[in-house]
Design an enzyme around this catalytic site. Structure first.
Site, PDB file in Angstrom:
ATOM      1  N   PRO A 126      56.590  28.277  44.697  1.00 16.24           N
ATOM      2  CA  PRO A 126      55.868  29.296  45.467  1.00 16.24           C
ATOM      3  C   PRO A 126      54.410  28.916  45.749  1.00 16.24           C
ATOM      4  CG  PRO A 126      57.257  30.342  43.827  1.00 16.24           C
ATOM      5  CD  PRO A 126      57.369  28.866  43.587  1.00 16.24           C
ATOM      6  N   ILE A 155      64.984  26.110  48.180  1.00 21.32           N
ATOM      7  CA  ILE A 155      65.828  24.964  47.841  1.00 21.32           C
ATOM      8  C   ILE A 155      67.157  25.040  48.593  1.00 21.32           C
ATOM      9  CG2 ILE A 155      66.831  23.589  45.966  1.00 21.32           C
ATOM     10  CD1 ILE A 155      63.647  23.866  46.056  1.00 21.32           C
ATOM     11  N   VAL A 336      65.752  26.065  81.029  1.00 23.41           N
ATOM     12  CA  VAL A 336      66.665  25.607  82.088  1.00 23.41           C
ATOM     13  C   VAL A 336      67.794  26.625  82.286  1.00 23.41           C
ATOM     14  CG1 VAL A 336      68.464  23.875  82.587  1.00 23.41           C
ATOM     15  CG2 VAL A 336      66.168  23.127  81.881  1.00 23.41           C
ATOM     16  N   GLY A 339      67.746  33.421  81.723  1.00 23.03           N
ATOM     17  CA  GLY A 339      68.096  34.592  80.896  1.00 23.03           C
ATOM     18  C   GLY A 339      69.323  34.344  80.029  1.00 23.03           C
ATOM     19  N   GLU A 362      60.862  18.820  54.363  1.00 20.18           N
ATOM     20  CA  GLU A 362      60.508  17.450  53.944  1.00 20.18           C
ATOM     21  C   GLU A 362      59.055  17.122  54.276  1.00 20.18           C
ATOM     22  OE1 GLU A 362      63.130  16.233  51.484  1.00 20.18           O
ATOM     23  OE2 GLU A 362      61.678  14.785  52.194  1.00 20.18           O
TER      24      GLU A 362
HETATM   25  C1  LIG Z   1      64.962  25.690  55.642  1.00 23.81           C
HETATM   26  C2  LIG Z   1      64.158  25.040  54.560  1.00 23.81           C
HETATM   27  C3  LIG Z   1      64.792  24.226  53.629  1.00 23.81           C
HETATM   28  C4  LIG Z   1      64.061  23.621  52.599  1.00 23.81           C
HETATM   29  N1  LIG Z   1      64.714  22.878  51.653  1.00 23.81           N
HETATM   30  C5  LIG Z   1      64.011  22.375  50.608  1.00 23.81           C
HETATM   31  C6  LIG Z   1      64.687  21.683  49.530  1.00 23.81           C
HETATM   32  O1  LIG Z   1      65.922  21.502  49.535  1.00 23.81           O
HETATM   33  N2  LIG Z   1      63.943  21.217  48.500  1.00 23.81           N
HETATM   34  C7  LIG Z   1      62.584  21.386  48.434  1.00 23.81           C
HETATM   35  O2  LIG Z   1      61.980  20.945  47.468  1.00 23.81           O
HETATM   36  N3  LIG Z   1      61.914  22.048  49.428  1.00 23.81           N
HETATM   37  C8  LIG Z   1      62.601  22.545  50.499  1.00 23.81           C
HETATM   38  N4  LIG Z   1      61.940  23.237  51.506  1.00 23.81           N
HETATM   39  C9  LIG Z   1      60.498  23.473  51.363  1.00 23.81           C
HETATM   40  C10 LIG Z   1      59.639  22.672  52.344  1.00 23.81           C
HETATM   41  O3  LIG Z   1      59.611  21.310  51.966  1.00 23.81           O
HETATM   42  C11 LIG Z   1      58.244  23.330  52.340  1.00 23.81           C
HETATM   43  O4  LIG Z   1      58.412  24.577  52.986  1.00 23.81           O
HETATM   44  C12 LIG Z   1      57.205  22.480  53.052  1.00 23.81           C
HETATM   45  O5  LIG Z   1      56.895  21.335  52.283  1.00 23.81           O
HETATM   46  C13 LIG Z   1      55.904  23.261  53.312  1.00 23.81           C
HETATM   47  O6  LIG Z   1      55.458  23.917  52.156  1.00 23.81           O
HETATM   48  P1  LIG Z   1      55.070  25.489  52.235  1.00 23.81           P
HETATM   49  O7  LIG Z   1      56.208  26.189  52.867  1.00 23.81           O
HETATM   50  O8  LIG Z   1      54.645  25.917  50.883  1.00 23.81           O
HETATM   51  O9  LIG Z   1      53.848  25.559  53.235  1.00 23.81           O
HETATM   52  P2  LIG Z   1      52.294  25.370  52.868  1.00 23.81           P
HETATM   53  O10 LIG Z   1      52.111  24.147  52.065  1.00 23.81           O
HETATM   54  O11 LIG Z   1      51.765  26.651  52.348  1.00 23.81           O
HETATM   55  O12 LIG Z   1      51.693  25.131  54.310  1.00 23.81           O
HETATM   56  C14 LIG Z   1      51.448  26.179  55.253  1.00 23.81           C
HETATM   57  C15 LIG Z   1      50.829  25.555  56.488  1.00 23.81           C
HETATM   58  O13 LIG Z   1      49.580  24.920  56.150  1.00 23.81           O
HETATM   59  C16 LIG Z   1      49.593  23.566  56.561  1.00 23.81           C
HETATM   60  N5  LIG Z   1      48.833  22.735  55.620  1.00 23.81           N
HETATM   61  C17 LIG Z   1      48.920  22.722  54.261  1.00 23.81           C
HETATM   62  N6  LIG Z   1      48.104  21.810  53.741  1.00 23.81           N
HETATM   63  C18 LIG Z   1      47.497  21.190  54.796  1.00 23.81           C
HETATM   64  C19 LIG Z   1      46.544  20.138  54.926  1.00 23.81           C
HETATM   65  N7  LIG Z   1      46.072  19.484  53.875  1.00 23.81           N
HETATM   66  N8  LIG Z   1      46.153  19.787  56.166  1.00 23.81           N
HETATM   67  C20 LIG Z   1      46.653  20.412  57.260  1.00 23.81           C
HETATM   68  N9  LIG Z   1      47.550  21.419  57.198  1.00 23.81           N
HETATM   69  C21 LIG Z   1      47.967  21.791  55.982  1.00 23.81           C
HETATM   70  C22 LIG Z   1      51.068  23.186  56.579  1.00 23.81           C
HETATM   71  O14 LIG Z   1      51.315  22.070  57.395  1.00 23.81           O
HETATM   72  C23 LIG Z   1      51.717  24.452  57.090  1.00 23.81           C
HETATM   73  O15 LIG Z   1      51.644  24.478  58.491  1.00 23.81           O
HETATM   74  C24 LIG Z   1      62.653  23.818  52.542  1.00 23.81           C
HETATM   75  C25 LIG Z   1      62.020  24.624  53.495  1.00 23.81           C
HETATM   76  C26 LIG Z   1      62.761  25.240  54.493  1.00 23.81           C
HETATM   77  C27 LIG Z   1      62.046  26.096  55.509  1.00 23.81           C
END
Ligand SMILES: Cc1cc2nc3c(=O)[nH]c(=O)nc-3n(C[C@H](O)[C@H](O)[C@H](O)COP(=O)(O)OP(=O)(O)OC[C@H]3O[C@@H](n4cnc5c(N)ncnc54)[C@H](O)[C@@H]3O)c2cc1C
Length: 381
Positions: A126, A155, A336, A339, A362
């Site tokens: 989180p 995850i 393309v 609606g 990722e």
């Molecule tokens: C459908 C889905 C499947 C997933 N599956 C997995 C999984 O199997 N295993 C796993 O471990 N994780 C998984 N994830 C997690 C995913 O890897 C994270 O959501 C991702 O790394 C971003 O982390 P966050 O959501 O906490 O966003 P945050 O880190 O809070 O980022 C929020 C925004 O701030 C930007 N930001 C943060 N730091 C910086 C910086 N230094 N410079 C510029 N911009 C920044 C980010 O780019 C983003 O736009 C999954 C996520 C989704 C949505």
């Protein structure tokens, strides 16, 4: 593009046929109900999608990394959700193969070789997404093992997975040097599977929390050394990121095909809309972007198969380009189709929602750009 081998073409054609005939028609309904399509899961088991890279001596097909990318692309062409399930299992397997010792391989690979055994990858928490060094899930050494407490979020495949590769810290103050990976079996006491997220896209692919409550893990399930978890993430990074790029590529290819077919049939002002330059140039731009992504992805995959696995820079380039491309192509495909494209009668609105995920998973694309620039600064003087 790097030419595909006979075996890779065979894999592509087999999975393409399977997906067109069996997966495509289930995608929309599974998206609506958010229910995991167990019938397709069985289809993937029967056709060897989950054990494609497991060594033959353990019962797998021992195919190369390029074949795994082809598989993800072909599934994504008709359904991003199923592709996410398949891709994340491959990502978990990459970490397992990189980090496991011979005893762990002997224990788990025969199960993975059966083709019905899923491996997951659990890093995100989180409060530790992009900032992965801030992990709070803590592993405390006790007796002949560790006791782990904490929470993972987002995850993929949680609840379906048999074996999770989880990343914890032995000491949050150590940041990178505290990160430690473990193998956690699904029925381990203290492992709680959280609620399924109600997502924008990839809706039929479960994304859940993993909660660790006083979870005892034997020392034998340490993956690598204590404190070496980040090395493992880095080692697997090229392969896990390019799998997401392949998923984005497949979604974009599917959207482009839908847009082209529609534009040839839909008539306005007395002729097919494909004959209007404003539409046809959008289609041409889709093809340009899709082909560039494909060339990049299969070039990296081929290098990985030649043993040049450390392609982190190009993997970030491919992941960023392909996912931004998929977002643009799917959005334009909706445009393309006007609606009708905006309705659930056609697959492109779902493809647009599914594509969005690839810019986040990722490592969000901003983080990929941070990595790309770091490399540029070192490469160019
Ligand atoms: C459908 C889905 C499947 C997933 N599956 C997995 C999984 O199997 N295993 C796993 O471990 N994780 C998984 N994830 C997690 C995913 O890897 C994270 O959501 C991702 O790394 C971003 O982390 P966050 O959501 O906490 O966003 P945050 O880190 O809070 O980022 C929020 C925004 O701030 C930007 N930001 C943060 N730091 C910086 C910086 N230094 N410079 C510029 N911009 C920044 C980010 O780019 C983003 O736009 C999954 C996520 C989704 C949505």
């Amino acid at each position: 593009m790097v030419p595909l081998t006979e075996q890779q073409v065979m894999v592509r054609d087999m999975i393409r046929k399977l997906c067109r005939e069996k997966v495509a028609k289930r995608a929309q309904e599974a998206d609506e109900t958010k229910e995991y399509p167990w019938d397709l899961h069985q289809l993937f088991i029967d056709n060897g999608l989950f054990n494609i890279r497991v060594p033959e001596k353990y019962g797998g097909a021992e195919m190369d990394y390029t074949s795994a990318c082809i598989m993800v692309e072909e599934v994504a062409r008709v359904d991003g959700a199923c592709a996410n399930t398949v891709a994340h299992h491959q990502a978990g397997m990459c970490c397992f193969m990189d980090g496991s010792n011979e005893t762990q391989k002997a224990k788990y690979l025969p199960k993975a070789g059966r083709g019905d055994y899923l491996v997951g990858f659990a890093l995100t928490e989180p409060n530790a997404g992009s900032d992965a060094f801030s992990l709070k899930s803590r592993a405390v050494a006790e007796g002949d093992g560790y006791v782990i407490d904490g929470t993972k979020c987002f995850i993929s495949n949680s609840g379906l997975t048999d074996l999770y590769v989880i990343f914890t810290t032995i000491d949050p103050a150590l940041r990178r040097d505290g990160i430690t990976a473990f193998l956690v079996e699904k029925d381990t006491p203290g492992l709680v599977i959280g609620k399924n997220e109600n997502k924008m896209g990839l809706r039929a692919s479960p994304t859940r929390q993993l909660i660790f409550e006083n979870m005892r893990i034997a020392k034998e399930n340490l993956l690598g050394e204590a404190g070496s978890g980040w090395e493992l993430v880095l080692q697997s990074l090229t392969e896990t990121r390019v799998l997401v790029a392949a998923m984005a590529l497949g979604i974009a290819q599917g959207a482009m095909e839908a847009a082209v077919s529609y534009s040839k049939q839909r008539e306005q002002f007395g002729k097919p809309i494909a004959e209007f330059q404003g539409v046809s140039f959008m289609l041409a731009d889709m093809a340009i972007q899709v082909e560039c992504a494909r060339a990049l992805i299969y070039n990296i995959a081929s290098m990985v198969d030649q043993g040049k696995r450390d392609q982190a820079y190009l993997a970030s380039v491919a992941k960023c380009f392909s996912s931004d491309m998929a977002m643009k192509v799917t959005t334009d495909a909706v445009q393309v189709m006007g609606g009708y494209g905006y309705t659930k009668e056609y697959p492109v609105e779902k493809m647009m929602r599914d594509a969005k995920s690839t810019q986040i998973i990722e490592g969000a694309n901003q983080i990929q750009r941070v990595q790309i620039v770091r490399n540029l600064m070192k490469m160019i003087h």
